[in-house]
Design a protein around this motif. Structure first.
Motif, PDB file in Angstrom:
ATOM      1  N   ARG A   1       3.788   5.622  -5.400  1.00 34.45           N
ATOM      2  CA  ARG A   1       3.686   5.675  -6.985  1.00 34.45           C
ATOM      3  C   ARG A   1       2.577   6.446  -7.405  1.00 34.45           C
ATOM      4  N   GLU A   2       1.433   6.521  -6.690  1.00 34.46           N
ATOM      5  CA  GLU A   2       0.404   7.530  -7.034  1.00 34.46           C
ATOM      6  C   GLU A   2       1.077   8.760  -6.889  1.00 34.46           C
ATOM      7  N   GLN A   3       1.927   9.172  -5.826  1.00 33.15           N
ATOM      8  CA  GLN A   3       2.350  10.370  -5.681  1.00 33.15           C
ATOM      9  C   GLN A   3       3.259  10.930  -6.831  1.00 33.15           C
ATOM     10  N   ARG A   4       3.994   9.813  -7.236  1.00 33.91           N
ATOM     11  CA  ARG A   4       4.935  10.251  -8.235  1.00 33.91           C
ATOM     12  C   ARG A   4       4.110  10.506  -9.699  1.00 33.91           C
ATOM     13  N   LEU A   5       3.059   9.532  -9.848  1.00 30.14           N
ATOM     14  CA  LEU A   5       2.236   9.864 -10.995  1.00 30.14           C
ATOM     15  C   LEU A   5       1.424  11.146 -11.124  1.00 30.14           C
TER      16      LEU A   5
ATOM     17  N   GLU B   1       0.901  -1.156  -0.196  1.00 23.94           N
ATOM     18  CA  GLU B   1       0.029  -0.023   0.072  1.00 23.94           C
ATOM     19  C   GLU B   1       0.842   1.277   0.139  1.00 23.94           C
ATOM     20  N   GLN B   2       1.972   1.132   0.792  1.00 22.80           N
ATOM     21  CA  GLN B   2       2.847   2.455   1.025  1.00 22.80           C
ATOM     22  C   GLN B   2       3.759   2.628  -0.479  1.00 22.80           C
TER      23      GLN B   2
END
Length: 283
Positions: A231-235, A225-226
């Motif tokens: 990855r979501e933050q980077r995207l 999850e982390q």
């Protein structure tokens, strides 16, 4: 309150070697923990694991002549309720067994108590005492007198419990209808309890393992999850960067279009001027 435990059984020639093999652990004992055998010890007689020595001690006390069916030794098992050992230290347990040996020596004669071995490698500590029933007056084996009848056994249980009372144990409730529990019956019941205890420990281990596996899975899920959140933050950051770059590119394209339009207008003006110049020359 915990109970004082004493069980006895007469042993003839054919039984003696099997009993000494059990005591010395020279035969398989499924309910005994090999890793705990170093905690076994002798209170009286040869070393706990010296089967030959224990057999020799019995032989040395036995008269040269005896009947083939004579009782060669009486095996007693001494212990206490399991909770007593849970509530008392190993040192106190050692004193308990030593005091029990004192009682047997007074009851049957010190010379007749040829071996006393404490087993701490099973679930409940206990002591095996071997008494050679040698009648000092006749010089003969007399297992019948030493072991006694039902009445003698009950009185002896009471005497033993009274002797051990300072350790906080008592005699089980006397029941005239109750039959004497023989050593092999006690041992069989003890082995079954050991098997149940081992099964429970195996279940506990399996449960603990399952719990640990669940914890490991939860940790792994948390890590995933982390990682996904990272990855979501980077995207999201990349999307913002692309948006900014897109806006810049859009602005640049608009500027190029404007410059192209100016060039085109300038070209048109130039063409008009050239056409006018040619017309003037022709006149």
């Amino acid at each position: 309150m915990a109970y004082a435990i004493m069980r006895g059984e007469k042993r003839k020639t054919g039984d003696v070697r099997g009993i000494t093999a059990h005591i010395a652990r020279t035969q398989p004992t499924p309910n005994a923990d090999v890793s705990q055998q170093h905690r076994n010890y002798a209170v009286v007689g040869p070393a706990w694991d010296d089967q030959k020595g224990i057999n020799a001690a019995i032989e040395a006390r036995t008269p040269k002549k005896y009947r083939k069916d004579a009782v060669r030794a009486i095996e007693y098992i001494v212990s206490a309720s399991p909770e007593w050992f849970e509530e008392n230290s190993d040192k106190q347990a050692a004193l308990y067994f030593e005091s029990a040996v004192d009682w047997f020596q007074d009851e049957f004669g010190a010379d007749n108590v040829v071996s006393a071995v404490v087993h701490n490698d099973e679930s409940s500590p206990h002591m095996h005492i071997l008494v050679v029933p040698l009648d000092a007056e006749t010089g003969r084996l007399n297992g019948k007198w030493f072991f006694g009848n039902k009445g003698v056994l009950q009185k002896r249980q009471s005497k033993f419990a009274d002797h051990m009372a300072p350790f906080g144990v008592e005699r089980g409730k006397a029941d005239p209808q109750r039959t004497h529990t023989k050593v092999h019956e006690w041992r069989a019941g003890h082995a079954r309890l050991d098997e149940r205890d081992a099964a429970l420990k195996a279940r506990e281990f399996s449960t603990d393992l399952e719990k640990q596996q669940l914890v490991d899975r939860e940790v792994l899920l948390d890590q995933r999850e982390q990682a996904l959140a990272a990855r979501e933050q980077r995207l999201a950051a990349l999307e913002r960067e692309l948006s900014v770059r897109g806006e810049k590119l859009a602005g640049g394209e608009k500027g190029l279009e404007q410059r192209q339009a100016e060039i085109d207008r300038a070209g048109a003006v130039l063409q008009q001027r050239l056409a006018a110049a040619r017309a003037a020359q022709q006149q």
